[in-house]
Write an enzyme that holds these catalytic residues in place. Sequence first.
Site, PDB file in Angstrom:
ATOM      1  N   GLU A  62      11.074  -7.578 -32.455  1.00 24.16           N
ATOM      2  CA  GLU A  62      10.739  -7.869 -31.058  1.00 24.16           C
ATOM      3  C   GLU A  62      11.862  -7.534 -30.087  1.00 24.16           C
ATOM      4  O   GLU A  62      11.618  -7.159 -28.949  1.00 24.16           O
ATOM      5  CB  GLU A  62      10.369  -9.357 -30.896  1.00 24.16           C
ATOM      6  N   GLY A  68       4.770 -10.079 -35.409  1.00 21.81           N
ATOM      7  CA  GLY A  68       3.685 -11.028 -35.680  1.00 21.81           C
ATOM      8  C   GLY A  68       3.131 -10.893 -37.093  1.00 21.81           C
ATOM      9  O   GLY A  68       2.607 -11.860 -37.651  1.00 21.81           O
ATOM     10  N   ALA A 125       2.073  -8.147 -33.434  1.00 24.08           N
ATOM     11  CA  ALA A 125       1.117  -8.460 -32.381  1.00 24.08           C
ATOM     12  C   ALA A 125       0.759  -7.138 -31.711  1.00 24.08           C
ATOM     13  O   ALA A 125       1.517  -6.166 -31.785  1.00 24.08           O
ATOM     14  CB  ALA A 125       1.750  -9.412 -31.385  1.00 24.08           C
ATOM     15  N   GLU A 174       5.416 -12.884 -39.154  1.00 23.74           N
ATOM     16  CA  GLU A 174       5.186 -14.293 -38.790  1.00 23.74           C
ATOM     17  C   GLU A 174       3.876 -14.811 -39.382  1.00 23.74           C
ATOM     18  O   GLU A 174       3.789 -15.965 -39.822  1.00 23.74           O
ATOM     19  CB  GLU A 174       5.200 -14.429 -37.265  1.00 23.74           C
TER      20      GLU A 174
HETATM   21  C1  HXC Z   1      -0.269  -1.939 -31.160  1.00 27.41           C
HETATM   22  C2  HXC Z   1       0.365  -0.512 -32.843  1.00 27.41           C
HETATM   23  C3  HXC Z   1       1.328  -1.456 -33.297  1.00 27.41           C
HETATM   24  C4  HXC Z   1       1.434  -2.682 -32.586  1.00 27.41           C
HETATM   25  C5  HXC Z   1       1.429   0.292 -34.545  1.00 27.41           C
HETATM   26  N1  HXC Z   1       0.463   0.532 -33.655  1.00 27.41           N
HETATM   27  N2  HXC Z   1       1.964  -0.917 -34.351  1.00 27.41           N
HETATM   28  N3  HXC Z   1      -0.412  -0.784 -31.790  1.00 27.41           N
HETATM   29  N4  HXC Z   1       0.624  -2.866 -31.519  1.00 27.41           N
HETATM   30  N5  HXC Z   1       2.297  -3.637 -32.968  1.00 27.41           N
HETATM   31  C6  HXC Z   1      -0.373   1.738 -33.543  1.00 27.41           C
HETATM   32  C7  HXC Z   1       0.411   2.911 -33.000  1.00 27.41           C
HETATM   33  O1  HXC Z   1       0.474   2.859 -31.590  1.00 27.41           O
HETATM   34  C8  HXC Z   1      -0.440   4.070 -33.479  1.00 27.41           C
HETATM   35  O2  HXC Z   1      -1.598   4.234 -32.689  1.00 27.41           O
HETATM   36  C9  HXC Z   1      -0.921   3.598 -34.837  1.00 27.41           C
HETATM   37  O3  HXC Z   1      -0.793   2.159 -34.818  1.00 27.41           O
HETATM   38  C10 HXC Z   1      -0.090   4.126 -35.980  1.00 27.41           C
HETATM   39  O4  HXC Z   1       1.274   3.818 -35.724  1.00 27.41           O
HETATM   40  P1  HXC Z   1       2.448   4.912 -35.755  1.00 27.41           P
HETATM   41  O5  HXC Z   1       3.560   4.386 -34.965  1.00 27.41           O
HETATM   42  O6  HXC Z   1       1.923   6.242 -35.381  1.00 27.41           O
HETATM   43  O7  HXC Z   1       2.804   4.915 -37.309  1.00 27.41           O
HETATM   44  P2  HXC Z   1       4.224   5.284 -37.964  1.00 27.41           P
HETATM   45  O8  HXC Z   1       4.844   6.450 -37.275  1.00 27.41           O
HETATM   46  O9  HXC Z   1       3.962   5.361 -39.420  1.00 27.41           O
HETATM   47  O10 HXC Z   1       5.178   4.018 -37.663  1.00 27.41           O
HETATM   48  C11 HXC Z   1       4.860   2.725 -38.205  1.00 27.41           C
HETATM   49  C12 HXC Z   1       5.702   1.615 -37.492  1.00 27.41           C
HETATM   50  C13 HXC Z   1       5.474   1.732 -35.963  1.00 27.41           C
HETATM   51  C14 HXC Z   1       7.182   1.789 -37.827  1.00 27.41           C
HETATM   52  C15 HXC Z   1       5.229   0.267 -38.032  1.00 27.41           C
HETATM   53  O11 HXC Z   1       4.084   1.770 -35.706  1.00 27.41           O
HETATM   54  C16 HXC Z   1       6.040   0.579 -35.184  1.00 27.41           C
HETATM   55  O12 HXC Z   1       7.256   0.500 -34.974  1.00 27.41           O
HETATM   56  N6  HXC Z   1       5.176  -0.315 -34.700  1.00 27.41           N
HETATM   57  C17 HXC Z   1       5.563  -1.430 -33.853  1.00 27.41           C
HETATM   58  C18 HXC Z   1       6.249  -2.473 -34.682  1.00 27.41           C
HETATM   59  C19 HXC Z   1       6.652  -3.674 -33.804  1.00 27.41           C
HETATM   60  O13 HXC Z   1       7.486  -3.524 -32.885  1.00 27.41           O
HETATM   61  N7  HXC Z   1       6.087  -4.822 -34.074  1.00 27.41           N
HETATM   62  C20 HXC Z   1       6.386  -6.012 -33.327  1.00 27.41           C
HETATM   63  C21 HXC Z   1       5.361  -6.165 -32.261  1.00 27.41           C
HETATM   64  S1  HXC Z   1       5.735  -7.562 -31.210  1.00 27.41           S
HETATM   65  P3  HXC Z   1      -1.770   5.431 -31.620  1.00 27.41           P
HETATM   66  O14 HXC Z   1      -3.206   5.297 -31.207  1.00 27.41           O
HETATM   67  O15 HXC Z   1      -0.811   5.123 -30.527  1.00 27.41           O
HETATM   68  O16 HXC Z   1      -1.433   6.671 -32.369  1.00 27.41           O
HETATM   69  C22 HXC Z   1       5.309  -8.876 -32.140  1.00 27.41           C
HETATM   70  C23 HXC Z   1       5.901 -10.191 -31.822  1.00 27.41           C
HETATM   71  C24 HXC Z   1       5.118 -11.042 -30.994  1.00 27.41           C
HETATM   72  O17 HXC Z   1       4.623  -8.809 -33.084  1.00 27.41           O
HETATM   73  C25 HXC Z   1       6.007 -11.864 -30.168  1.00 27.41           C
HETATM   74  C26 HXC Z   1       6.135 -11.401 -28.775  1.00 27.41           C
HETATM   75  C27 HXC Z   1       6.141  -9.924 -28.593  1.00 27.41           C
END
Ligand code: HXC
Length: 257
Positions: free
Chosen positions: A131, A108, A65, A111
């Site tokens: 999460e 997400g 998400a 999911e």
């Molecule tokens: C918004 C995101 C994002 C996300 C990545 N980006 N994931 N933006 N929401 N979930 C953005 C980053 O901010 C960045 O933009 C760009 O995408 C590239 O990501 P990087 O982190 O620079 O890439 P990398 O170093 O290769 O790492 C990849 C990754 C990491 C390991 C996947 O991006 C990451 O950990 N992302 C979050 C994963 C996560 O926690 N997902 C769960 C979300 S909560 P900028 O512009 O900043 O450079 C969810 C559950 C919902 O989904 C339920 C309630 C929360």
Amino acid sequence: DLVENVLVERRGRVTLVTLNRPEALNALNLATMTEVVAAVRAADADPGVGAVVLTGSAKAFAAGADIKEMASQDHLQMYRADWFRGWEDLTRVRIPVIAAVSGYALGGGCELAMMCDLIIAAENAKFGQPEINLGVIPGMGGSQRLTRAVGKAKAMDLVLTGRMIDAAEAERSGLVSRVVPTESLLEEALAVAETIASKSKPVAMMAKEAVNTAFETGLAQGVVFERRLFHSLFGTPDQMEGMAAFQEKRPAEFNQG
Ligand code: HXC
């Protein structure tokens, strides 16, 4: 602007829906949710379409998400908007939907893949429910669908540690149907979708309904539901055609409408 976050293409009897926010690793914001759901529902309503493939980019199916969109929301805003409710509409479509996952399917993203009917993973796929690292828990069905897909042991491990698993572990765990070479993911997923779309469409829809019922009901009731559907197929031209074709040693020509 139905092509901003999502690309939609027809490939024969298959609709290909591609998440298209590469700059955010396909993070699922509300606009993307609306567009994905609209695209898949349109495919479901199209008599010429028998299956959908939902995919992302090589690096990310979806990294979750959109954290930036969610970060400043408070409880009442989340509750009033019933945040993520809209994704449920994806699970109500009647034709089979295949997730083709390359790269990250996190939070997400994992999911969303699990809302599809089956998941085909590229060798580079990574699945996880991270999460807990953000101070929350899965919110798009992950704690429920992952547990049903892989059982309590693996689901607890993933949801409590937030660790990622690779494609091989995902296949061992029963989360994905098949693992294919990364470069041929789309080709393989489209071939599976085309195979499904070549069957009788109403029969494929009923087969999907029968399997999904296993997740909603007890065994005895589910078995009766299956048998009633099975009996009902003996009122269709496709049952007559399929069984006649077998006996006449020729390919069946099914109803695709
Ligand atoms: C918004 C995101 C994002 C996300 C990545 N980006 N994931 N933006 N929401 N979930 C953005 C980053 O901010 C960045 O933009 C760009 O995408 C590239 O990501 P990087 O982190 O620079 O890439 P990398 O170093 O290769 O790492 C990849 C990754 C990491 C390991 C996947 O991006 C990451 O950990 N992302 C979050 C994963 C996560 O926690 N997902 C769960 C979300 S909560 P900028 O512009 O900043 O450079 C969810 C559950 C919902 O989904 C339920 C309630 C929360």
